[in-house]
Motif scaffolding. Structure first.
Motif, mmCIF file in Angstrom:
data_model
loop_
_atom_site.group_PDB
_atom_site.id
_atom_site.type_symbol
_atom_site.label_atom_id
_atom_site.label_comp_id
_atom_site.label_asym_id
_atom_site.label_seq_id
_atom_site.Cartn_x
_atom_site.Cartn_y
_atom_site.Cartn_z
ATOM 1 N N GLY A 400 54.586 20.326 45.362
ATOM 2 C CA GLY A 400 55.131 21.475 44.659
ATOM 3 C C GLY A 400 56.178 21.123 43.625
ATOM 4 O O GLY A 400 56.755 22.015 42.985
ATOM 5 N N GLU A 401 56.457 19.841 43.419
ATOM 6 C CA GLU A 401 57.459 19.415 42.448
ATOM 7 C C GLU A 401 56.869 19.368 41.038
ATOM 8 O O GLU A 401 55.698 19.045 40.844
ATOM 9 C CB GLU A 401 58.003 18.024 42.819
ATOM 10 N N ASP A 402 57.698 19.684 40.046
ATOM 11 C CA ASP A 402 57.271 19.569 38.652
ATOM 12 C C ASP A 402 57.030 18.109 38.309
ATOM 13 O O ASP A 402 57.872 17.249 38.579
ATOM 14 C CB ASP A 402 58.342 20.127 37.713
ATOM 15 N N VAL A 403 55.899 17.824 37.682
ATOM 16 C CA VAL A 403 55.616 16.450 37.243
ATOM 17 C C VAL A 403 55.552 16.348 35.725
ATOM 18 O O VAL A 403 55.614 15.255 35.179
ATOM 19 C CB VAL A 403 54.307 15.912 37.864
ATOM 20 N N GLU A 404 55.414 17.487 35.035
ATOM 21 C CA GLU A 404 55.437 17.489 33.575
ATOM 22 C C GLU A 404 55.857 18.884 33.101
ATOM 23 O O GLU A 404 55.217 19.881 33.436
ATOM 24 C CB GLU A 404 54.068 17.129 32.993
ATOM 25 N N THR A 405 56.942 18.931 32.348
ATOM 26 C CA THR A 405 57.439 20.221 31.862
ATOM 27 C C THR A 405 57.053 20.502 30.414
ATOM 28 O O THR A 405 57.323 21.587 29.914
ATOM 29 C CB THR A 405 58.975 20.280 31.998
ATOM 30 N N ARG A 406 56.420 19.528 29.747
ATOM 31 C CA ARG A 406 55.946 19.724 28.379
ATOM 32 C C ARG A 406 54.521 19.198 28.228
ATOM 33 O O ARG A 406 54.266 18.235 27.497
ATOM 34 C CB ARG A 406 56.880 19.031 27.388
ATOM 35 N N PRO A 407 53.571 19.824 28.916
ATOM 36 C CA PRO A 407 52.194 19.329 28.862
ATOM 37 C C PRO A 407 51.450 19.700 27.585
ATOM 38 O O PRO A 407 50.368 19.190 27.331
ATOM 39 C CB PRO A 407 51.543 20.000 30.069
ATOM 40 N N GLY A 408 52.004 20.590 26.779
ATOM 41 C CA GLY A 408 51.327 21.027 25.556
ATOM 42 C C GLY A 408 50.542 22.302 25.758
ATOM 43 O O GLY A 408 50.665 23.248 24.993
ATOM 44 N N ILE A 409 49.706 22.340 26.803
ATOM 45 C CA ILE A 409 48.922 23.530 27.127
ATOM 46 C C ILE A 409 48.848 23.675 28.644
ATOM 47 O O ILE A 409 49.180 22.748 29.395
ATOM 48 C CB ILE A 409 47.477 23.454 26.575
ATOM 49 N N ALA A 410 48.390 24.828 29.093
ATOM 50 C CA ALA A 410 48.041 25.046 30.492
ATOM 51 C C ALA A 410 46.532 25.283 30.525
ATOM 52 O O ALA A 410 46.063 26.398 30.268
ATOM 53 C CB ALA A 410 48.793 26.243 31.068
ATOM 54 N N PRO A 411 45.738 24.256 30.805
ATOM 55 C CA PRO A 411 44.287 24.388 30.689
ATOM 56 C C PRO A 411 43.682 25.261 31.794
ATOM 57 O O PRO A 411 44.157 25.272 32.923
ATOM 58 C CB PRO A 411 43.792 22.946 30.810
#
Length: 436
Positions: A400-411
């Motif tokens: 449940g931890e954030d691993v990327e806060t700037r992925p570009g999109i949410a596919p």
């Protein structure tokens, strides 16, 4: 007869050409491949155009986005975003879009001209007839599968068989198989349909899944098994079923409707014969989800308890765990491909062990410091989604931890080559390359 695959200066549409470029004219209209078209292209790729695969991508590039045909979002996307699952499958960066009147193939890596695979019969519904409102698109995600040394893309739709003389016309389910390497229709199977249950949407069809050499398909609430070797229907299940059956634990699990259409019982069928293996009388189910390779979640009214959900062993139907009515299992559950089931309902997200149902984490957290994302995709141990305040985010499905806060999109769909999301400026369904 040849139908050119136009791919304006880059990668071709079909999977066999996915690692090379091809030339073409760059028109906007789909090419009708029908049942006999072939695709051709020149292999003039440069190293910079070789497509990149990332098994579990955490970032996507937004500077070379490819807008997909309108069919990718028609009837499923509103101003508020995606309202119904996109009828899209991906394979090596190639996009397969199911339509109520065919199957469209287009590159997700570079702008290209789509190929349209058409059915044998007149389709019951056409994409152009859906109108401007969301809903009514009966197309469901195709299935990409390997068989006989080929990659096949399977899509289902309902057509009309005309009558003759004193013989009445009738609806028929058509299972179409496209050869991914050629971008052409390989074969199709036609299955006559009985008159559908009054609660079943006209034109409803889907490819449920595959077990061994049998593909399970549904049309107008009726379940069938099709043998990939003989390309024939080998069974039909008695009764009417709600859309959304799954294949798990070597079993076809579906929601069979009572005669009055009010209650739905969870049943397990043998995928080879269609014979009933088990029935769960303890829940009048509204929703069914695959929780893992061997389990399913059935949510609805649990007898003697009220609203809730059951985690069931798919092979035997035995109850593994019971969830309360306020659990996220009452919504949509998705398996991450590793060991975790991620469920979303309203403004909550929770993750469970796929085998035991034990909760691993939930959002929002009790401290009120973290919010629940709107989940778009669960895949390869990752949860993709968006938050109203911070936009797209990638979360570890197990912790449940954030691993990327700037992925570009949410596919909404991804295959490791590209991710499919909505463009910010116009909500157009768009493909983005994986970046890492």
């Amino acid at each position: 007869m040849k139908h050119g695959v136009a791919a304006r200066g880059a990668v071709g549409v079909v999977t066999a050409l996915a690692l090379c470029a091809c030339g073409g004219s760059g028109g906007d209209e789909p090419k009708g491949a029908g049942s006999g078209g072939t695709a051709s292209a020149e292999t003039s790729a440069t190293p910079s155009e070789r497509i990149r695969h990332v098994e579990a991508p955490k970032r996507f590039s937004t500077d070379r986005a490819v807008a997909l045909p309108e069919s990718a979002g028609e009837g499923n996307v509103a101003i508020a975003g995606v309202q119904h699952p996109l009828p899209i499958a991906l394979d090596k960066g190639v996009v397969y879009i199911a339509r109520p009147d065919g199957l469209e193939i287009v590159s997700g890596y570079v702008p290209s001209d789509p190929i349209l695979i058409t059915p044998e019969r007149e389709p019951l519904a056409r994409l152009d007839d859906l109108g401007p409102f969301v809903g009514g698109n009966t197309a469901r995600r195709p299935l990409v599968t390997e068989h006989g040394g080929k990659t096949l893309v399977l899509a289902a739709l309902v057509g009309r068989v005309p009558g003759a003389g004193t013989t009445k016309g009738h609806d028929a389910l058509e299972l179409m198989a496209a050869d991914a390497a050629q971008g052409t229709k390989a074969w199709s199977v036609e299955i006559p349909l009985a008159e559908g249950h009054y609660s079943v949407e006209e034109g409803q069809s889907e490819v449920v899944g595959r077990s061994g050499r049998v593909v399970v398909v549904m049309g107008h609430g009726q379940l069938f098994g099709v043998d990939l070797d003989s390309r024939r229907k080998v069974w039909s299940a008695p009764g009417d079923f709600q859309e959304g059956a799954v294949v798990a634990g070597g079993t076809v699990v579906g929601l069979r409707l009572d005669e009055d259409g009010t209650d739905r019982r969870v049943v397990g069928l043998d995928p080879a014969t269609g014979e009933e293996r088990w029935s769960e009388p303890g829940v009048a189910a509204e929703r069914l989800s695959a929780a893992g390779p061997k389990t399913v979640v059935a949510s609805g009214y649990v007898i003697d308890e009220g609203d809730g959900a059951l985690l069931l062993d798919a092979a035997s139907g035995k109850e593994v765990r019971r969830f309360p009515g306020d659990s996220a299992t009452g919504g949509t559950c998705r398996y991450d491909g590793a060991s975790t089931t991620v469920c979303t309902d309203a403004d909550q997200v929770a993750a469970f062990d796929a085998a035991t149902g034990r909760e691993r984490w939930a959002l929002p957290d009790e401290a009120g410091t973290r919010t629940a994302p709107e989940v778009t995709l669960v895949r390869e141990g990752l949860v993709y989604g968006t938050t109203a305040e911070n936009g797209p985010v990638v979360v570890d499905a197990a912790t449940g931890e954030d691993v990327e806060t700037r992925p570009g999109i949410a596919p909404y769909v991804s295959d490791g080559y590209v991710g499919i999301a909505l463009a910010e400026e116009d909500n157009a369904v768009t493909a983005y390359r994986t970046a890492g």
